[in-house]
Design an enzyme around this catalytic site. Structure first.
Site, mmCIF file in Angstrom:
data_model
loop_
_atom_site.group_PDB
_atom_site.id
_atom_site.type_symbol
_atom_site.label_atom_id
_atom_site.label_comp_id
_atom_site.label_asym_id
_atom_site.label_seq_id
_atom_site.Cartn_x
_atom_site.Cartn_y
_atom_site.Cartn_z
ATOM 1 C CD GLN A 240 -0.952 -0.580 3.690
ATOM 2 O OE1 GLN A 240 -2.161 -0.564 3.676
ATOM 3 N NE2 GLN A 240 -0.291 -1.067 4.730
ATOM 4 C CG HIS A 270 -8.322 3.376 18.072
ATOM 5 N ND1 HIS A 270 -7.999 4.535 17.401
ATOM 6 C CD2 HIS A 270 -7.973 2.348 17.255
ATOM 7 C CE1 HIS A 270 -7.452 4.225 16.239
ATOM 8 N NE2 HIS A 270 -7.424 2.914 16.128
ATOM 9 C CG ASP A 294 -3.137 2.477 13.865
ATOM 10 O OD1 ASP A 294 -3.387 1.906 14.947
ATOM 11 O OD2 ASP A 294 -4.026 2.768 13.043
ATOM 12 C CG ASP A 314 -0.925 -4.442 10.023
ATOM 13 O OD1 ASP A 314 -2.013 -3.898 10.257
ATOM 14 O OD2 ASP A 314 -0.214 -4.159 9.034
ATOM 15 C CG ASP A 348 -3.758 -13.113 4.619
ATOM 16 O OD1 ASP A 348 -4.162 -12.091 4.054
ATOM 17 O OD2 ASP A 348 -4.471 -14.112 4.858
ATOM 18 C CB ALA A 349 -5.959 -11.299 9.047
ATOM 19 C CG ASP A 366 -8.285 -1.425 13.970
ATOM 20 O OD1 ASP A 366 -9.148 -0.864 13.275
ATOM 21 O OD2 ASP A 366 -7.341 -0.816 14.512
#
Length: 513
Positions: A240, A270, A294, A314, A348-349, A366
């Site tokens: 990205q 959050h 983040d 993530d 990868d989730a 999230d």
């Protein structure tokens, strides 16, 4: 003195040129598809349209090549034109979007031009090889080299080109590559090269190299126009585009030019993502966060003293590295990603929950919005079933679910999908789901869905001290929906239908396009 080696040198060059132009052509196609997915949304749709338009234009170019009288001269002109049109594709598209708010027309116009020119290349090279009497000429050899070049470009684009060059510089670099092919071709076939071609090539090369030398400045100018605030960090990764902006003490994170948080109000999002679940779950020693690179969700999780272990998964290692190691960015999450209780896994989730055998008391999703099929699968019944397998008997799952106002059907599709997800503790039943929402100024009305194996008692969550927004009364209010964002019929999302993508895109388009 014999001139016999000249044809073999020319033959070798034309095969080498075939490889180089194949690389450049596919890179232009990938740049167009990437830019369109960034700026127009829905990467699957945009990649599909770009590939279709590009291949169709190549077909037109291959057909039109028969009308080129002098093959070598036509090939050189095609390379000069590709160097200009393809090389300046990304700069033109970003500038058009930044200043005019329009990208579709220039995108498809330039894409068709590049496709037509690229389609002319192989037929013209084949004709030149025949004209020079290449002794071992076979058309399939030319195609084989072309396909190998395409493979090289497809592998290099995400792994090397984007991380090291970015879209703007990559476009200009491969434009210069086409111009170098043109220049060497003009020299090796100088008996058919014209002064006009040499002049055009010289001007194009000077303009392209000058633009490449100023590419960082061009990126800065474009980003200044695209973003309201000062850009303090801009970086392309294999996954990205990361952009961080700042105005005074206000910091914003954008991924692929879509806002992820604004420090003015991110606490609302959050706190609602994290604290209701951690305040209601009977046991919270082990917490899994999918996404959240983040570190903001991890920051909120670590407010609870009973938490002993946090696993954060993530996909992009650069995001987690920035928010762990960059002094200013790490300060935003209270250096949560450096906390010894936090383990960061960059994968990868789906792969993680499928392969892991760990069990967690609370699982927080999230994840980015389901704007395409690749992301929609992380909101599917099949994915939620895998997530449920990783949950302890009395545990809770929470996912961000988008806006129940702007994309109402998408929100309720997510809720319905969780309700229809297989319950491993009660075969034949689905999960118990509690939807709720909060107003976040940067996003608008934003929703969440909390799932468990059994219905939750109606009680107030135990909240840590020092929260900026969430209170016991706020939790009660969050569970109330109005007439314009309340439950509506919506299909369950699964990996076969991906109904969620259509709901999401239609909802946001209705409000903002």
């Amino acid at each position: 003195m014999s001139t016999a080696p000249a044809p073999r040198l020319r033959e070798a060059w034309l095969l080498a040129a075939t490889f180089l132009i194949a690389v450049a052509g596919l890179v232009y196609e990938l740049i167009a598809a990437t830019v369109s997915s960034y700026l127009l949304g829905d990467s699957v749709r945009q990649f599909s349209i770009v590939i279709g338009v590009f291949l169709s234009a190549m077909g037109v170019g291959a057909w039109a090549s028969r009308f080129v009288g002098q093959a070598m001269r036509g090939f050189s002109w095609a390379q000069i034109a590709l160097g200009v049109v393809g090389g300046f594709m990304a700069p033109v598209l970003f500038f058009a979007y930044a200043w005019l708010g329009e990208v579709a027309m220039p995108l498809y116009g330039m894409l068709i031009a590049v496709g037509v020119l690229s389609g002319m290349e192989i037929p013209l090279i084949a004709r030149v090889l025949k004209e020079i009497g290449a002794p071992d000429f076979r058309f399939e050899n030319v195609l084989s080299v072309d396909y190998v070049g395409a493979l090289a470009a497809s592998l290099a684009f995400p792994l090397l080109i984007i991380p090291h060059l970015g879209l703007m510089s990559a476009s200009l670099v491969f434009g210069c590559l086409n111009l170098l092919v043109a220049g060497l071709s003009l020299y090796l076939f100088r008996e058919v090269s014209s002064r006009t071609q040499w002049a055009a090539w010289t001007i194009a090369l000077l303009c392209s190299t000058a633009a490449l030398a100023q590419s960082e400045r061009l990126v800065s100018i474009t980003e200044t126009q695209l973003f309201e605030d000062d850009v303090i960090l801009s970086e392309a990764t294999p996954y990205q585009q990361i952009t961080v902006t700042r105005f005074r003490d206000r910091t914003r994170l954008f991924l692929d030019y879509s806002i992820q948080f604004d420090t003015m109000d991110e606490y609302r999002y959050h706190e609602l993502l994290v604290h209701p679940a951690l305040g209601l779950a009977p046991r919270i020693e082990s917490v899994l966060i999918l996404g959240g690179g983040d570190g903001m969700a991890a920051r909120e999780v670590l407010r609870h003293d009973r938490v002993k272990q946090v696993t954060l998964v993530d996909l992009d290692p650069r995001v987690t590295a920035l928010f762990r190691d960059h002094p200013e960015l790490a300060e935003l999450n209270n250096r949560s990603l450096s906390d010894p209780r936090v383990t960061i896994l960059n994968q990868d989730a789906w792969q993680f929950v499928d392969e892991s055998d760990a069990v967690y008391d609370v699982i927080l999703l999230d994840l980015p919005d389901p704007k395409n099929i690749a992301l929609s699968k992380l909101y599917s019944r099949q994915f939620y079933a895998l997530v449920a397998e990783r949950l302890s008997a009395n545990g809770l799952i929470v996912t961000q679910a988008g806006s129940p106002l702007f994309a109402r059907e998408a929100f309720w599709s997510t809720v319905h999908t969780l309700r229809e997800t297989r319950n491993p503790l009660a075969p034949g039943d689905g999960l118990a789901v509690r939807p709720y929402h909060v107003y976040v100024p940067s996003f608008g009305d934003w929703g969440f869905a909390m799932a468990s194996f059994a219905p939750l008692a109606d009680r107030v969550p135990k909240l840590p001290a020092g929260l900026s927004y969430l209170t016991a009364e706020g939790w009660q209010t969050a569970q109330v929906f109005g007439a314009d964002n309340g439950e509506v019929p919506a299909e369950v999302n699964d990996i076969q239908s991906h109904a969620l993508v259509g709901y999401y895109l239609d909802g946001w388009d209705r409000w903002f396009r």
